[in-house]
Design a protein around this motif. Structure first.
Motif, short mmCIF file in Angstrom:
data_model
loop_
_atom_site.label_atom_id
_atom_site.label_comp_id
_atom_site.label_asym_id
_atom_site.label_seq_id
_atom_site.Cartn_x
_atom_site.Cartn_y
_atom_site.Cartn_z
N ALA A 23 0.84 -1.20 0.00
CA ALA A 23 0.00 0.00 0.00
C ALA A 23 0.87 1.25 0.00
CB ALA A 23 -0.94 -0.01 1.20
N ALA A 24 1.92 1.24 0.80
CA ALA A 24 2.83 2.39 0.88
C ALA A 24 3.56 2.60 -0.45
CB ALA A 24 3.84 2.18 2.01
N LYS A 25 4.05 1.52 -1.01
CA LYS A 25 4.79 1.61 -2.28
C LYS A 25 3.90 2.11 -3.42
CE LYS A 25 8.06 -1.02 -5.05
NZ LYS A 25 8.78 -2.28 -5.24
N ALA A 26 2.66 1.64 -3.44
CA ALA A 26 1.72 2.08 -4.48
C ALA A 26 1.39 3.56 -4.34
CB ALA A 26 0.45 1.25 -4.41
N VAL A 126 0.26 -18.60 -1.05
CA VAL A 126 1.04 -17.38 -0.85
C VAL A 126 0.52 -16.20 -1.71
CG1 VAL A 126 2.83 -17.81 -2.59
CG2 VAL A 126 3.40 -16.58 -0.50
N ILE A 127 -0.22 -16.49 -2.75
CA ILE A 127 -0.72 -15.43 -3.63
C ILE A 127 -1.90 -14.67 -3.01
CG2 ILE A 127 -2.46 -16.63 -5.03
CD1 ILE A 127 0.21 -14.93 -6.88
N SER A 128 -2.37 -15.13 -1.85
CA SER A 128 -3.52 -14.48 -1.21
C SER A 128 -3.24 -13.01 -0.88
CB SER A 128 -3.94 -15.24 0.06
OG SER A 128 -2.93 -15.18 1.03
N ASN A 129 -1.98 -12.68 -0.58
CA ASN A 129 -1.62 -11.28 -0.33
C ASN A 129 -1.94 -10.37 -1.49
OD1 ASN A 129 -0.69 -11.32 2.21
ND2 ASN A 129 1.46 -11.18 1.70
N VAL A 130 -1.62 -10.83 -2.68
CA VAL A 130 -1.84 -10.01 -3.87
C VAL A 130 -3.33 -9.86 -4.15
CG1 VAL A 130 -1.34 -9.78 -6.34
CG2 VAL A 130 0.41 -10.68 -4.80
N ILE A 131 -4.09 -10.93 -3.94
CA ILE A 131 -5.55 -10.86 -4.09
C ILE A 131 -6.11 -9.85 -3.10
CG2 ILE A 131 -7.72 -12.15 -3.84
CD1 ILE A 131 -6.00 -14.68 -4.64
N LEU A 132 -5.68 -9.94 -1.86
CA LEU A 132 -6.15 -9.03 -0.83
C LEU A 132 -5.72 -7.60 -1.12
CD1 LEU A 132 -7.84 -8.99 1.70
CD2 LEU A 132 -5.80 -9.56 3.02
N THR A 151 3.17 -1.44 -8.93
CA THR A 151 3.79 -1.85 -7.67
C THR A 151 4.07 -3.35 -7.68
OG1 THR A 151 2.76 -0.04 -6.46
CG2 THR A 151 3.44 -1.96 -5.17
N ILE A 152 3.08 -4.12 -8.10
CA ILE A 152 3.28 -5.58 -8.17
C ILE A 152 4.38 -5.91 -9.18
CG2 ILE A 152 2.20 -7.77 -8.86
CD1 ILE A 152 1.39 -6.74 -6.05
N ALA A 153 4.35 -5.24 -10.33
CA ALA A 153 5.34 -5.50 -11.38
C ALA A 153 6.77 -5.22 -10.91
CB ALA A 153 5.02 -4.68 -12.62
N SER A 154 6.92 -4.23 -10.03
CA SER A 154 8.26 -3.88 -9.56
C SER A 154 8.65 -4.64 -8.28
CB SER A 154 8.35 -2.37 -9.30
OG SER A 154 7.52 -2.01 -8.22
N THR A 155 7.74 -5.45 -7.76
CA THR A 155 7.98 -6.14 -6.49
C THR A 155 8.22 -7.64 -6.64
OG1 THR A 155 6.60 -4.51 -5.37
CG2 THR A 155 7.03 -6.54 -4.18
N MET A 163 1.15 -14.42 -13.14
CA MET A 163 0.23 -14.99 -12.16
C MET A 163 -0.15 -13.95 -11.10
SD MET A 163 0.63 -18.29 -9.66
CE MET A 163 2.13 -17.66 -8.98
N ASN A 164 0.82 -13.15 -10.65
CA ASN A 164 0.54 -12.13 -9.65
C ASN A 164 -0.41 -11.06 -10.19
OD1 ASN A 164 2.05 -12.24 -6.90
ND2 ASN A 164 3.48 -13.10 -8.39
N LEU A 165 -0.25 -10.69 -11.44
CA LEU A 165 -1.16 -9.69 -12.03
C LEU A 165 -2.58 -10.26 -12.18
CD1 LEU A 165 1.13 -7.97 -14.69
CD2 LEU A 165 0.36 -7.05 -12.48
#
Length: 192
Positions: A23-26, A126-132, A151-155, A163-165
């Motif tokens: 959230a902070a990074k975004a 582990v992908i639940s964080n990204v969904i949340l 943010t996701i792309a750079s993390t 998959m994360n996207l």
């Protein structure tokens, strides 16, 4: 948005701190003022963890969440210890019913079964964080979807980016649908 405060609470291993950092990074992606803090017990996994992210368009004079607008609770202990912290007027709860099944409140409450979605749709807990994270962005409006994607792309590692996207988009979609349902429910309650 002048100042928005988010507080995340759960237990070690759920990604509470990761959510606050995302959230902070975004928000930094959008050149907003940001403060992020965290605390956890000596137990690395299973111990109590909480984190705060304060986002503002103006300078942040006090870095801690004084009256969180959004309280994200991911465990029974987190609920017991932090439920009272939510802003009294217009505060919003976000929970994952996978780990916090019985949660009662009269306030606006979004239940995002991120852990269940992660297992059923992605076969990866582990992908639940990204969904949340996607759901939090959609519900709070703290940043744009584009900033969340960047943010996701750079993390995340490049090999897991696709998959994360997809997981992020699932979080957006689920929360968007839930927002519509809650709006309808609130409209019925007002007219009743």
């Amino acid at each position: 948005m002048v100042r928005t405060e988010l507080k995340f609470a759960g237990y070690g291993g759920q990604g509470v701190i990761t959510l606050a950092l995302l959230a902070a990074k975004a928000a930094l992606e959008e050149d907003k003022e940001v403060s992020q803090s965290q605390a956890y017990t000596a137990v690395a996994r299973g111990g109590s963890v909480w984190a705060e992210t304060v986002i503002s368009d103006e300078e942040i004079n006090y870095p801690r969440a004084m009256d969180p607008d959004f309280l994200i609770l991911l465990s029974v202990d987190a609920s017991k210890n932090h439920k009272k912290d939510l802003k009294k007027k217009n505060g919003v709860f976000i929970t994952d019913p996978t780990s916090l099944k019985k949660f009662k409140t009269k306030k606006t409450h979004y239940q995002i079964p991120a852990a269940q979605i992660a297992i059923e749709q992605f076969k990866m807990p582990v992908i639940s964080n990204v969904i949340l994270f996607g759901s939090i962005v959609e519900i709070t409006g703290i940043v744009s979807r584009e900033s969340a994607r960047n943010t996701i792309a750079s993390t995340v590692p490049p090999k897991t980016l696709e998959m994360n996207l997809k997981a992020l988009d699932e979080g957006f979609r689920y929360a968007e649908q839930l927002k519509l349902e809650i709006k309808k429910e609130q409209a019925v309650n007002v007219t009743a």
